[in-house]
Motif scaffolding. Structure first.
Motif, PDB file in Angstrom:
ATOM      1  N   ARG A 140       0.816  -1.208   0.000  1.00  0.00           N
ATOM      2  CA  ARG A 140       0.000   0.000   0.000  1.00  0.00           C
ATOM      3  C   ARG A 140       0.851   1.260   0.000  1.00  0.00           C
ATOM      4  NH1 ARG A 140      -4.124  -0.038   3.517  1.00  0.00           N
ATOM      5  NH2 ARG A 140      -3.754   2.033   4.356  1.00  0.00           N
ATOM      6  N   ASP A 141       0.188   2.369  -0.261  1.00  0.00           N
ATOM      7  CA  ASP A 141       0.864   3.664  -0.262  1.00  0.00           C
ATOM      8  C   ASP A 141       0.922   4.228   1.151  1.00  0.00           C
ATOM      9  OD1 ASP A 141       1.054   3.433  -2.962  1.00  0.00           O
ATOM     10  OD2 ASP A 141      -0.450   4.973  -3.438  1.00  0.00           O
ATOM     11  N   TRP A 142       1.965   4.982   1.416  1.00  0.00           N
ATOM     12  CA  TRP A 142       2.004   5.774   2.641  1.00  0.00           C
ATOM     13  C   TRP A 142       1.185   7.051   2.422  1.00  0.00           C
ATOM     14  CZ3 TRP A 142       6.494   5.706   6.509  1.00  0.00           C
ATOM     15  CH2 TRP A 142       7.073   4.436   6.573  1.00  0.00           C
ATOM     16  N   PRO A 143       0.736   7.666   3.506  1.00  0.00           N
ATOM     17  CA  PRO A 143      -0.003   8.910   3.329  1.00  0.00           C
ATOM     18  C   PRO A 143       0.922  10.104   3.109  1.00  0.00           C
ATOM     19  CG  PRO A 143       0.083   8.343   5.635  1.00  0.00           C
ATOM     20  CD  PRO A 143       0.745   7.221   4.905  1.00  0.00           C
ATOM     21  N   LEU A 144       2.192   9.862   2.955  1.00  0.00           N
ATOM     22  CA  LEU A 144       3.098  10.957   2.597  1.00  0.00           C
ATOM     23  C   LEU A 144       4.114  10.438   1.588  1.00  0.00           C
ATOM     24  CD1 LEU A 144       5.719  10.145   4.463  1.00  0.00           C
ATOM     25  CD2 LEU A 144       4.577  11.513   6.161  1.00  0.00           C
ATOM     26  N   SER A 145       4.776  11.380   0.933  1.00  0.00           N
ATOM     27  CA  SER A 145       5.693  11.002  -0.129  1.00  0.00           C
ATOM     28  C   SER A 145       7.135  11.156   0.349  1.00  0.00           C
ATOM     29  CB  SER A 145       5.475  11.902  -1.342  1.00  0.00           C
ATOM     30  OG  SER A 145       5.835  13.236  -0.995  1.00  0.00           O
ATOM     31  N   PHE A 146       8.033  10.612  -0.460  1.00  0.00           N
ATOM     32  CA  PHE A 146       9.451  10.787  -0.149  1.00  0.00           C
ATOM     33  C   PHE A 146       9.805  12.271  -0.115  1.00  0.00           C
ATOM     34  CE2 PHE A 146      13.928  11.229  -1.327  1.00  0.00           C
ATOM     35  CZ  PHE A 146      14.520  10.370  -0.429  1.00  0.00           C
ATOM     36  N   ASP A 147       9.230  13.013  -1.050  1.00  0.00           N
ATOM     37  CA  ASP A 147       9.556  14.445  -1.098  1.00  0.00           C
ATOM     38  C   ASP A 147       9.201  15.148   0.199  1.00  0.00           C
ATOM     39  OD1 ASP A 147      10.480  14.646  -3.852  1.00  0.00           O
ATOM     40  OD2 ASP A 147       8.447  13.993  -4.319  1.00  0.00           O
ATOM     41  N   GLU A 148       8.067  14.735   0.779  1.00  0.00           N
ATOM     42  CA  GLU A 148       7.684  15.369   2.044  1.00  0.00           C
ATOM     43  C   GLU A 148       8.623  14.983   3.178  1.00  0.00           C
ATOM     44  OE1 GLU A 148       3.085  15.445   2.619  1.00  0.00           O
ATOM     45  OE2 GLU A 148       3.540  14.017   1.027  1.00  0.00           O
ATOM     46  N   LEU A 149       9.173  13.778   3.098  1.00  0.00           N
ATOM     47  CA  LEU A 149      10.016  13.310   4.199  1.00  0.00           C
ATOM     48  C   LEU A 149      11.493  13.661   3.992  1.00  0.00           C
ATOM     49  CD1 LEU A 149       9.292  11.950   6.809  1.00  0.00           C
ATOM     50  CD2 LEU A 149       9.893   9.739   5.800  1.00  0.00           C
ATOM     51  N   GLU A 150      11.871  13.927   2.760  1.00  0.00           N
ATOM     52  CA  GLU A 150      13.301  14.113   2.452  1.00  0.00           C
ATOM     53  C   GLU A 150      13.992  15.146   3.346  1.00  0.00           C
ATOM     54  OE1 GLU A 150      14.190  15.331  -1.535  1.00  0.00           O
ATOM     55  OE2 GLU A 150      16.111  14.276  -1.492  1.00  0.00           O
ATOM     56  N   PRO A 151      13.391  16.351   3.544  1.00  0.00           N
ATOM     57  CA  PRO A 151      14.098  17.302   4.423  1.00  0.00           C
ATOM     58  C   PRO A 151      14.252  16.775   5.845  1.00  0.00           C
ATOM     59  CG  PRO A 151      11.949  18.172   3.705  1.00  0.00           C
ATOM     60  CD  PRO A 151      12.189  16.922   2.928  1.00  0.00           C
ATOM     61  N   TYR A 152      13.363  15.900   6.255  1.00  0.00           N
ATOM     62  CA  TYR A 152      13.453  15.365   7.621  1.00  0.00           C
ATOM     63  C   TYR A 152      14.462  14.222   7.710  1.00  0.00           C
ATOM     64  CZ  TYR A 152       9.635  18.491   8.351  1.00  0.00           C
ATOM     65  OH  TYR A 152       8.893  19.628   8.426  1.00  0.00           O
ATOM     66  N   MET A 485      -0.321   4.407   9.670  1.00  0.00           N
ATOM     67  CA  MET A 485      -0.841   5.694   9.229  1.00  0.00           C
ATOM     68  C   MET A 485      -1.455   5.533   7.847  1.00  0.00           C
ATOM     69  SD  MET A 485       2.612   7.692   8.009  1.00  0.00           S
ATOM     70  CE  MET A 485       3.184   8.298   9.537  1.00  0.00           C
ATOM     71  N   GLY A 486      -2.354   6.433   7.511  1.00  0.00           N
ATOM     72  CA  GLY A 486      -2.978   6.337   6.200  1.00  0.00           C
ATOM     73  C   GLY A 486      -3.775   7.574   5.873  1.00  0.00           C
ATOM     74  N   ASP A 487      -4.395   7.544   4.695  1.00  0.00           N
ATOM     75  CA  ASP A 487      -5.236   8.662   4.259  1.00  0.00           C
ATOM     76  C   ASP A 487      -6.698   8.439   4.607  1.00  0.00           C
ATOM     77  OD1 ASP A 487      -3.329  10.375   3.075  1.00  0.00           O
ATOM     78  OD2 ASP A 487      -3.183   9.013   1.348  1.00  0.00           O
ATOM     79  N   ASP A 488      -7.052   7.192   4.887  1.00  0.00           N
ATOM     80  CA  ASP A 488      -8.450   6.831   5.050  1.00  0.00           C
ATOM     81  C   ASP A 488      -8.704   6.366   6.481  1.00  0.00           C
ATOM     82  OD1 ASP A 488     -10.938   5.777   5.005  1.00  0.00           O
ATOM     83  OD2 ASP A 488     -10.592   4.391   3.335  1.00  0.00           O
ATOM     84  N   PRO A 489      -9.573   7.049   7.208  1.00  0.00           N
ATOM     85  CA  PRO A 489      -9.839   6.680   8.606  1.00  0.00           C
ATOM     86  C   PRO A 489     -10.365   5.250   8.749  1.00  0.00           C
ATOM     87  CG  PRO A 489     -10.818   8.821   8.096  1.00  0.00           C
ATOM     88  CD  PRO A 489     -10.310   8.249   6.807  1.00  0.00           C
ATOM     89  N   GLY A 511       7.798   3.343  15.134  1.00  0.00           N
ATOM     90  CA  GLY A 511       7.792   2.445  13.985  1.00  0.00           C
ATOM     91  C   GLY A 511       6.453   1.777  13.741  1.00  0.00           C
ATOM     92  N   SER A 512       5.534   1.857  14.687  1.00  0.00           N
ATOM     93  CA  SER A 512       4.255   1.199  14.449  1.00  0.00           C
ATOM     94  C   SER A 512       3.426   1.943  13.406  1.00  0.00           C
ATOM     95  CB  SER A 512       3.472   0.996  15.750  1.00  0.00           C
ATOM     96  OG  SER A 512       3.468   2.149  16.529  1.00  0.00           O
ATOM     97  N   LEU A 513       3.858   3.157  13.050  1.00  0.00           N
ATOM     98  CA  LEU A 513       3.133   3.910  12.021  1.00  0.00           C
ATOM     99  C   LEU A 513       3.345   3.342  10.616  1.00  0.00           C
ATOM    100  CD1 LEU A 513       3.925   7.575  13.149  1.00  0.00           C
ATOM    101  CD2 LEU A 513       1.747   6.390  13.352  1.00  0.00           C
ATOM    102  N   PHE A 514       4.412   2.562  10.415  1.00  0.00           N
ATOM    103  CA  PHE A 514       4.792   2.160   9.053  1.00  0.00           C
ATOM    104  C   PHE A 514       3.687   1.343   8.375  1.00  0.00           C
ATOM    105  CE2 PHE A 514       9.719   2.287   8.972  1.00  0.00           C
ATOM    106  CZ  PHE A 514       9.737   3.415   9.770  1.00  0.00           C
ATOM    107  N   PRO A 515       3.195   1.801   7.223  1.00  0.00           N
ATOM    108  CA  PRO A 515       2.242   0.978   6.471  1.00  0.00           C
ATOM    109  C   PRO A 515       2.925  -0.185   5.756  1.00  0.00           C
ATOM    110  CG  PRO A 515       1.998   3.314   5.938  1.00  0.00           C
ATOM    111  CD  PRO A 515       3.296   3.153   6.662  1.00  0.00           C
ATOM    112  N   THR A 516       4.189   0.002   5.358  1.00  0.00           N
ATOM    113  CA  THR A 516       4.963  -1.079   4.739  1.00  0.00           C
ATOM    114  C   THR A 516       6.331  -1.082   5.395  1.00  0.00           C
ATOM    115  OG1 THR A 516       5.843   0.380   3.026  1.00  0.00           O
ATOM    116  CG2 THR A 516       3.809  -0.803   2.506  1.00  0.00           C
ATOM    117  N   SER A 517       7.119  -2.121   5.138  1.00  0.00           N
ATOM    118  CA  SER A 517       8.355  -2.235   5.921  1.00  0.00           C
ATOM    119  C   SER A 517       9.615  -1.813   5.177  1.00  0.00           C
ATOM    120  CB  SER A 517       8.522  -3.670   6.425  1.00  0.00           C
ATOM    121  OG  SER A 517       8.832  -4.530   5.351  1.00  0.00           O
ATOM    122  N   GLY A 518       9.567  -1.791   3.844  1.00  0.00           N
ATOM    123  CA  GLY A 518      10.790  -1.469   3.117  1.00  0.00           C
ATOM    124  C   GLY A 518      11.889  -2.467   3.395  1.00  0.00           C
TER     125      GLY A 518
END
Lengths: 548, 288, 202
Positions: A140-152, A485-489, A511-518
């Protein structure tokens, strides 16, 4: 540790100064009845990082940890067996077709959490993994993108002074790592040699351990006991980075404080929490509660906080709390070299190939894996020989004498998020009278195909490097997911900010927020998420969006 | 990302830097006075070269001795560098007919050392990547032995080693040494601001020295820069000693840190080259 | 296979006791391990004897007059009820698992050979332990305990963890041992610091 620490150290206006034996630093303390802005449960990669961010943003913060507040320079021994207090060893039940080994394998207890005994690998997720469903066609998709996380990611790397190669061969173009890579040990050179011979790229591992001094912290001396706690402060654990920052910015760290329950008000908002310290239950009032206990304790606390208003547990109206728990599969391949390797020296994982994280052709599975060179110490190595080859008796003793010639590789392999892999409450209770967690895990067919593929790749690299008599073992590492975490409640527990859908002042940050593990170690991504959540909360507060 | 990430802890860097500079300044001044003990005995090109060769030899002796010990003298040829450095050091102290041969050998062995170190890097996994440039046998270090030999030979042949020839050679050597310091200080991520000193002052001094043949004015300007570079060569080991103290276990852990910490004998190479250049200056300051 | 040969006959990690490789914290830990072997507190006398016999096969030390103590430390863990932080869903809590497991071994020995485990010849003991490892056991003696899991996850793991935490074991495999504040400098192929075990006898 040579002495067991059972009493809280951080209290009465001071906290241990982790950089100087026996020393203290001033710490702002809060009374239980004083309603603080944020009560954070857990001080590891998620909670400790967030505590610093929120305190630096001007919030009043109390962060709780069930374990001790170490001063590594004086508390840590160089020993495999004497450091057991670093781990979460309260009773847990583990089941399923492939039960997860918990304890020292993936669960920390003490200020700094598992980062106190992690292997310091600091890798970013592959950008596409944040949109695995839409871009790669699985999970599944995360509710945020790499671009949003990159500065962090960058902020986390800068905060930890990551030592990395001048050019990292995978992922998006990036700024140079803050510190240079460490020299490679023989175990890492085996990976490098084998990878070059079969024509795949390799790299020194970006590590959260200093290659040059930082403030009062010493650079790494390559003692090799990293996963038993770093006694030099070279390891940039949360304990020696974000925690001192948090305290200086006004946060209070409450050690030896086990949180047992989040308390709810009639208006559907959390009002604070119950915690056990020095043999007594206390009640801390807070405007917001953040749960950062990692993939088992976080859902456990949410479930244990069930009340009349939320009979299934907090933030669990859709029944997703505790589900979709993931690990990293960790088969390894080992062989004997002609050269002496002596991989007990230096951090265990100094070389990596992420080739199969970024190269998708020819895979008969979804997902990816990285593999790194290994560096077990004698006890750990003996356990590997028992687990993989069933050795004991004189056969084991004799095989152990080849310790210094063994070289091996182990993957960090992606697993699929599945609803039946989960954390629930058992009927048994622990020393605090709290119901203990029951963890269930089974690999999927895809997970198994990935592991088989990885064993083939590792064999090819080891053989090319000149290793003989190869054999493989099964292991696992890390915990991920369980409150995704996700986009849909309907389909997730929190939004992209870690804010639970159903209780507006209850947050999750670990780490429990991870929708996928990578296919890489999770700590850097957890810390990037925590940095982002900290900034998001500060921004929302400015706009008056935190409520009340 | 926030503009400035707070540091979890701090060290008194400025105090250390100023302390090292003061100690180096006093030591340098005393040495200078001792060297000029005979009144008006102007520093000659020959004396400068000879002093430079002596300092370089001492630095190479200690540095290659320590570094090759770290390499466990795995290749027997690794004893050659420190042995020869000892010999060149001896030749700078006494008059001996063997001197030209020893200096010549140093020149040749230094060059061979560069070639050998390159070969070693090339065959490692990763080849000439940054990691190997950081941690494998250093490319530039053997050149210091060549330089000691060259300065020694030049001191024997004042007719050939004219100041206007010595200056550009010394300038080039300064640049090379600064490059090596730069590489290793980059490895240390310039974690201490004083680590920028050897990559800023010596290159400027090198430029001025190289150009000192153009006009006496430039030569005059080169003097303070070279004196500063020489001081760096004295302050360096002091700062590096502090660096060892900063590592785990400090000086109590000397058996590891003398090898893993910042190299004590490396910075004096700046002193040696600066001395050779300073010897050439008076003539250049007078010309035209 | 009865003989045991170490490639590092001349190496003694304790010679580093007073060097920078050992800090006071580590000395305290290892001194306790060497000098303060605990008394029996949890196991019964019979269980203790049986476990001694089992440990002598799992980690045989015929080459030592003074074998590395193992059973006292297992008893210590059980007395303190200090678990690893998890237990398998098909296993009872740690203390019960050990009690049941030892009873299982005892029962299995009497059932198959009519004698106590400790009285059996070494080869027979090894064969019996091998059968338990493979799960070829008679359920009557084990209750609800999965014998193979008890053997591999509790018994073997615990015994080797204790054995390989002893300096004598570090010596025979050429492990560098404690390393703080002094770690290591020479990390590459065939490289070793003067404070490591020397070249192995092959």
């Amino acid at each position: 540790m040579f002495e067991r620490i059972t009493e809280p150290r951080a209290r009465d206006g001071r906290a241990p100064d982790v950089f100087r034996p026996g020393a203290w630093m001033p710490m702002r303390c809060h009374a239980d009845e004083e309603e603080v802005d944020f009560a954070i449960v857990g001080t590891g990669a998620g909670g400790g990082t967030l505590a610093a961010k929120l305190a630096e943003a001007g919030f009043s913060v109390v962060a709780f940890d069930a374990g001790p507040f170490w001063r590594p320079l004086e508390d840590f021994a160089s020993d495999e067996n004497a450091q057991g207090d670093l781990y979460w060893t309260d009773e847990r039940i583990t089941g399923g077709a492939d039960p997860i080994q918990l304890g020292s394998n993936n669960s920390g207890k003490g200020v700094g959490g598992s980062t106190v005994h992690y292997a310091m690998v600091a890798l970013r997720f592959r950008p596409e993994w944040f949109k695995a469903r839409s871009k790669l066609g699985y999970a599944r998709d995360w509710p945020l993108s790499f671009d949003e996380l990159e500065p962090y990611y960058e902020e986390a790397e800068e905060s930890l002074k990551i030592s990395g190669p001048v050019h990292y061969p995978w992922g998006r173009r990036r700024r140079r790592y803050p510190r240079r890579a460490h020299p490679m040990n023989a175990s890492a050179l085996v990976l490098a040699r084998g990878a070059e011979r079969i024509g795949i790229p390799w790299s020194p591992v970006p590590l959260a351990t200093l290659s040059a001094p930082r403030g009062m912290a010493h650079p790494c001396v390559y003692r090799g006991f990293c996963i038993y706690g770093c006694s030099t402060n070279a390891k940039q654990s949360v304990l020696v980075t974000f925690i001192p920052r948090a305290i200086r910015a006004g946060a209070e760290i409450r050690d030896q404080a086990m949180v047992g329950r989040i308390e709810m008000g009639k208006n559907g908002r959390a009002t604070g929490l119950l915690y056990h310290r020095c043999g007594v239950w206390h009640r801390q009032k807070a405007r917001h509660v953040v749960v950062a206990g990692y993939s088992i304790e976080t859902p456990r606390l949410l479930l244990n906080s069930a009340c009349a208003q939320f009979p299934n547990g907090l933030a669990n109206d859709n029944g997703l709390v505790g589900t979709h728990l993931m690990i990293h599969s960790g088969p390894g391949v080992w062989g004997e070299m002609d050269e002496e390797i002596r991989s007990y020296k230096a951090p265990p994982s100094l070389a990596v190939t992420e080739h199969w994280n970024y190269h998708d052709e020819g895979k008969d599975f979804h997902g990816g894996y990285a593999f790194m060179s290994g560096g077990p110490l004698p006890g750990g190595w003996a356990h590997t020989l028992i687990g993989a080859r069933g050795l004991w008796g004189m056969a084991l003793r004799q095989e152990m004498t080849r310790f210094n010639r063994m070289a091996g590789l182990r993957i960090v392999g992606e697993t699929e998020p599945k609803p039946h892999n989960r954390v629930e409450l058992a009927d048994e209770t622990d020393q605090y009278g709290l119901r203990i967690p029951r963890v269930t895990f089974s690999f999927s067919d895809n997970d198994r195909r990935l592991m088989e593929h990885s064993i083939g790749s590792m064999r090819a690299v080891l053989e090319a490097a000149g290793a003989r008599n190869l054999w493989s073992d099964r292991d696992s590492s890390h915990l991920l997911g369980s409150c995704r975490m996700g986009d849909d409640p309907e389909d997730s527990v929190t939004n992209a900010d870690g804010r639970t859908w159903t209780i507006p002042n209850l947050w999750v940050c670990d780490g429990s927020l991870f929708p996928t593990s990578g296919g890489v170690n999770p700590s850097l991504t957890i810390q990037a998420l925590a940095c982002r959540i900290g900034d998001r909360i500060a921004a929302m507060a400015k706009r008056g969006e935190l409520g009340r | 990302m926030p503009a400035r990430i707070p540091e979890p802890s701090r060290r008194p860097l400025l105090a250390v830097g100023l302390g090292a500079a003061t100690v180096a300044g006093v030591a340098g001044a005393l040495a200078w006075r001792w060297w000029h003990r005979s009144e008006r005995a102007e520093i000659s090109p020959t004396r400068g070269l000879r002093a430079g060769a002596a300092v370089l030899s001492l630095a190479v002796l200690l540095d290659s001795g320590i570094e090759h010990y770290r390499g466990s003298f795995e290749n027997p040829a690794m004893v050659i560098a420190p042995t020869l450095a000892l010999a060149t050091l001896g030749m700078t102290a006494v008059e001996d007919r063997a001197a030209p041969y020893v200096f010549g050998a140093a020149l040749a062995v230094g060059a061979a050392g560069v070639a050998f170190h390159s070969y070693n890097i090339g065959k490692r996994a990763g080849g000439f990547d940054m990691l190997n440039l950081f941690y494998a046998a250093p490319l530039g270090a053997p050149a210091a032995l060549s330089l000691a030999g060259l300065f020694g030979l030049a001191a024997e042949h004042p007719d050939v080693a004219k100041p206007e020839r010595v200056a550009p050679v010394a300038a080039l050597a300064l640049l090379g040494t600064a490059a090596e310091a730069g590489l290793l200080h980059f490895r240390g991520a310039f974690q201490n601001p004083f680590m920028f000193a050897p990559v800023t002052l010596p290159p400027i001094a090198a430029a001025a020295t190289a150009a000192s043949g153009i006009s006496p004015l430039v030569a005059k300007a080169a003097r303070p820069l070279l004196l500063g570079t020489a001081l760096l060569g004295i302050a360096g080991p002091i700062l590096h000693a502090y660096g060892i103290h900063r590592n785990m276990g400090g000086w109590r852990n000397w058996s590891q840190m003398i090898l893993q910490g910042p190299p004590l004998p490396a910075p004096p190479a700046f002193l040696g080259i600066a001395l050779a250049a300073l010897g050439a200056l008076p003539a250049l300051e007078r010309t035209r | 296979m009865n003989g045991f040969k170490t490639p590092y006959p001349d190496y003694d990690v304790l010679e580093k006791w007073d060097t920078p490789s050992w800090n006071p914290q580590t000395r305290a830990v290892v001194r306790r391990r060497l000098d303060q072997v605990p008394e029996r507190r949890f196991l019964t006398e019979q269980e203790w004897q049986l476990l001694e016999a089992v440990a002598a096969r799992v980690m045989p030390q015929p080459d030592r007059a003074d074998p590395v103590p193992i059973v006292p430390w297992i008893d210590d863990t059980l007395a303190a009820n200090r678990g690893p932080g998890y237990r398998y869903a098909d296993m009872p809590p740690m203390r019960e698992a050990w009690r049941q497991g030892l009873a299982g071994i005892a029962g299995e020995a009497r059932e198959r050979h009519g004698r106590n485990f400790g009285e059996l010849p070494a080869e027979v003991q090894d064969a019996l332990l091998g059968a338990i490892q493979r799960g070829e056991t008679d359920g009557r003696h084990w209750g609800d305990l999965p014998a193979a899991r008890f053997f591999s996850e509790l018994l073997l793991k615990q015994i080797v963890a204790i054995y390989y935490a002893h300096p004598a074991a570090w010596n025979e495999i050429g492990f560098g041992g404690p390393a703080s504040p002094r770690g290591y400098v020479r990390l590459g192929f065939d490289e070793r610091d003067p404070w490591e075990a020397g070249v192995p006898d092959v």
